[in-house]
Design a protein around this motif. Structure first.
Motif, PDB file in Angstrom:
ATOM      1  N   ILE A 239       0.941  -1.174   0.146  1.00 47.26           N
ATOM      2  CA  ILE A 239      -0.033  -0.008  -0.179  1.00 47.26           C
ATOM      3  C   ILE A 239       0.814   1.277   0.029  1.00 47.26           C
ATOM      4  O   ILE A 239       2.012   1.207   0.695  1.00 47.26           O
ATOM      5  N   GLU A 241       1.396   4.800   0.723  1.00 49.22           N
ATOM      6  CA  GLU A 241       1.266   6.088   1.648  1.00 49.22           C
ATOM      7  C   GLU A 241       1.684   7.399   1.172  1.00 49.22           C
ATOM      8  O   GLU A 241       2.918   7.735   1.183  1.00 49.22           O
ATOM      9  N   VAL A 347      -6.223   0.547  -5.740  1.00 45.16           N
ATOM     10  CA  VAL A 347      -6.334  -0.029  -4.413  1.00 45.16           C
ATOM     11  C   VAL A 347      -5.032   0.173  -3.736  1.00 45.16           C
ATOM     12  O   VAL A 347      -4.876   0.232  -2.411  1.00 45.16           O
ATOM     13  N   ARG A 348      -4.121   0.101  -4.380  1.00 44.64           N
ATOM     14  CA  ARG A 348      -2.779   0.461  -3.661  1.00 44.64           C
ATOM     15  C   ARG A 348      -2.666   1.563  -3.193  1.00 44.64           C
ATOM     16  O   ARG A 348      -1.864   1.879  -1.987  1.00 44.64           O
ATOM     17  N   HIS A 349      -3.441   2.496  -3.589  1.00 44.87           N
ATOM     18  CA  HIS A 349      -3.309   3.907  -2.949  1.00 44.87           C
ATOM     19  C   HIS A 349      -4.688   4.218  -1.911  1.00 44.87           C
ATOM     20  O   HIS A 349      -4.814   5.394  -1.485  1.00 44.87           O
ATOM     21  N   ASN A 350      -4.982   2.880  -1.675  1.00 42.37           N
ATOM     22  CA  ASN A 350      -6.147   2.891  -0.411  1.00 42.37           C
ATOM     23  C   ASN A 350      -7.340   3.798  -0.998  1.00 42.37           C
ATOM     24  O   ASN A 350      -7.989   4.373  -0.321  1.00 42.37           O
ATOM     25  N   THR A 351      -7.571   3.708  -2.213  1.00 42.14           N
ATOM     26  CA  THR A 351      -8.850   4.339  -2.872  1.00 42.14           C
ATOM     27  C   THR A 351      -9.798   3.081  -3.143  1.00 42.14           C
ATOM     28  O   THR A 351      -9.571   2.164  -3.964  1.00 42.14           O
ATOM     29  N   SER A 393     -16.623   2.540   3.067  1.00 41.77           N
ATOM     30  CA  SER A 393     -15.667   2.615   2.266  1.00 41.77           C
ATOM     31  C   SER A 393     -14.271   2.330   2.988  1.00 41.77           C
ATOM     32  O   SER A 393     -13.346   1.875   2.307  1.00 41.77           O
ATOM     33  N   LYS A 394     -14.294   2.176   4.230  1.00 39.31           N
ATOM     34  CA  LYS A 394     -13.312   1.676   5.154  1.00 39.31           C
ATOM     35  C   LYS A 394     -13.095   0.169   4.810  1.00 39.31           C
ATOM     36  O   LYS A 394     -12.021  -0.427   4.519  1.00 39.31           O
ATOM     37  N   LYS A 397     -11.391  -0.418   1.331  1.00 35.41           N
ATOM     38  CA  LYS A 397     -10.001  -0.232   1.474  1.00 35.41           C
ATOM     39  C   LYS A 397      -9.213  -1.343   2.166  1.00 35.41           C
ATOM     40  O   LYS A 397      -8.236  -1.861   1.478  1.00 35.41           O
ATOM     41  N   GLU A 398      -9.740  -1.841   3.258  1.00 36.23           N
ATOM     42  CA  GLU A 398      -8.939  -2.744   4.097  1.00 36.23           C
ATOM     43  C   GLU A 398      -9.087  -4.181   3.271  1.00 36.23           C
ATOM     44  O   GLU A 398      -7.658  -4.954   3.067  1.00 36.23           O
ATOM     45  N   SER A 401      -6.919  -4.197  -0.077  1.00 32.10           N
ATOM     46  CA  SER A 401      -5.420  -4.061   0.109  1.00 32.10           C
ATOM     47  C   SER A 401      -5.167  -5.512   0.565  1.00 32.10           C
ATOM     48  O   SER A 401      -3.917  -6.043   0.064  1.00 32.10           O
TER      49      SER A 401
END
Length: 426
Positions: A239, A241, A347-351, A393-394, A397-398, A401
């Motif tokens: 991921i 950051e 997804v790698r950018h937590n989107t 959304s959370k 994301k989880e 990833s």
């Protein structure tokens, strides 16, 4: 095993997902101790030394040799009056002319040279370069020891066929996108014909998704036993950051891709209107270029969204990463997407991502919202929910990833090695 691989681009000089996929696959094959000879029309000198790179522009041939004349005779020489791209959407052909020169014995030798110079781009002389690339491929196959030939997409299929004709080694045709993906049912026949010839000449066909495999079987008439599915992967599953900060207080919803029929940008625009009607404090971004760009700009103006809708043009490198990082939702509403690596990068950018069911990536990415590309109401509802319900959304994301950890090019390459083993022993 020595693999003679033909592509059209390789990082860092790429125009789309094809070059990225080639890089990941080569890296995975090297991990499994395969020796790769990777041929491109033009080398730039800053490619990562993963393989024995061959610059087609630097290969000397003598077309007078009987086998070369036979190969050249079977190639079609076309002048294409418009822009064509391999993995991308071709613009409408303005003209094409078959010069029918290959049957002539007294062909003007100025047409040929001992060493062809390739632009390595996708310009108006693309078909001519494809033909000459195939001729050079035959010379490379003659001079380079190899066990199997691997050709990526239609631009490299004539090269793969010519190499097989010269060396007699088995050919793998890797199809990253079909002409039906790029153009719908109104296919450009010269490109379709090249795809058809490559898929049928191959000893085995590798498709990037079951969606693509079905097209290969049903539209091109290739026997099902001859077609395997190897999904694409990500170069790095960690991921990212990002430290980039948004300059606006509103939530951002992003479309990042080519603005063409295949990618479904018009559905994104219509869904944006429905979301903005419910919540005007949202900004939509369409990043990319393509033949539908002006039409999309006009439609956004018609819908009165000019202050809430932004067109960035083509993005690359760090700008792409920053766009993913600033986005609260990424949407890929593709009409027909053979795979689609972009959602994995998001997804790698937590989107969190929304993807069409008509995409290959939907077969491997379970933790994403999946909608039919044409269902703008469902798309708008999904966007609204991801923007306004943090727990949803959370969750995406989880879980998303976690999924990335299993999508590695080393796993893809391991399956490809079994294909190589099988066809070299037949």
């Amino acid at each position: 095993m020595k693999v003679l691989m033909f592509g059209w681009e390789f990082p860092p000089h790429i125009s789309g997902g094809l070059g990225t996929a080639c890089y990941g696959l080569v890296k995975g094959l090297v991990h499994h101790k395969q020796d790769i000879i990777f041929v491109v029309p033009k080398l730039w000198g800053d490619e990562e030394p993963l393989a024995d790179f061959v610059n087609a522009s630097g290969v000397t041939i003598d077309y007078r040799e009987k086998k070369f004349r036979q190969i050249w005779k079977n190639l079609t020489y076309l002048e294409v009056g418009s822009f064509l791209v391999p993995y991308l959407s071709p613009e409408e052909f303005k003209k094409y002319t078959d010069y029918a020169m290959h049957d002539r014995v007294d062909v003007d030798e100025s047409v040929f040279s001992n060493k062809f110079e390739f632009s390595g781009k996708y310009g108006k002389d693309l078909m001519m370069e494809v033909s000459r690339y195939a001729l050079v491929a035959a010379q490379i196959a003659k001079s380079k020891e190899h066990d199997v030939i691997h050709a990526h997409d239609w631009l490299a299929y004539p090269a793969g066929i010519a190499a097989k004709h010269m060396s007699g080694k088995p050919l793998v045709a890797h199809i990253h996108a079909t002409e039906f993906d790029r153009s719908g049912e109104s296919v450009n026949k010269p490109v379709f014909d090249i795809e058809y010839a490559g898929l049928h000449a191959a000893d085995h066909v590798v498709a990037v998704s079951h969606l693509t495999r079905n097209i290969v079987i049903n539209k091109y008439g290739v026997h099902p036993d001859k077609v395997s599915v190897l999904h694409n992967a990500v170069l790095d599953s960690s991921i990212i950051e990002s430290k980039v900060k948004k300059k606006v207080p509103e939530k951002i919803v992003t479309f990042l891709g080519r603005i063409t029929f295949q990618k479904g940008p018009e559905y994104f625009v219509e869904a944006a209107k429905k979301v903005i009607d419910r919540d005007p404090n949202v900004r939509f971004v369409m990043a990319g270029n393509g033949d539908l760009l002006n039409r999309m700009i006009d439609r956004v103006a018609e819908l009165g969204m000019g202050t809430r809708f932004h067109f960035t043009g083509f993005l690359k490198g760090q700008d792409v990463d920053d766009m993913y990082a600033m986005s609260d939702v990424y949407v890929m509403p593709s009409v027909s997407e053979p795979f689609g690596i972009a959602p994995l990068e998001a997804v790698r950018h937590n989107t969190p991502v929304i993807i069409s069911k008509q995409s290959g990536v939907a077969e491997v990415l379970q933790n994403a919202v999946k909608i039919d590309f044409w269902d703008v109401d469902a798309m708008a509802d999904a966007i609204f929910a991801l923007l306004h319900y943090p727990s949803i959304s959370k969750m995406f994301k989880e879980l998303g990833s976690e999924e990335l950890k299993n999508l590695k090019w080393e796993h893809v390459a391991a399956k490809l090695v079994t294909v190589y083993d099988k066809i070299t022993k037949e």
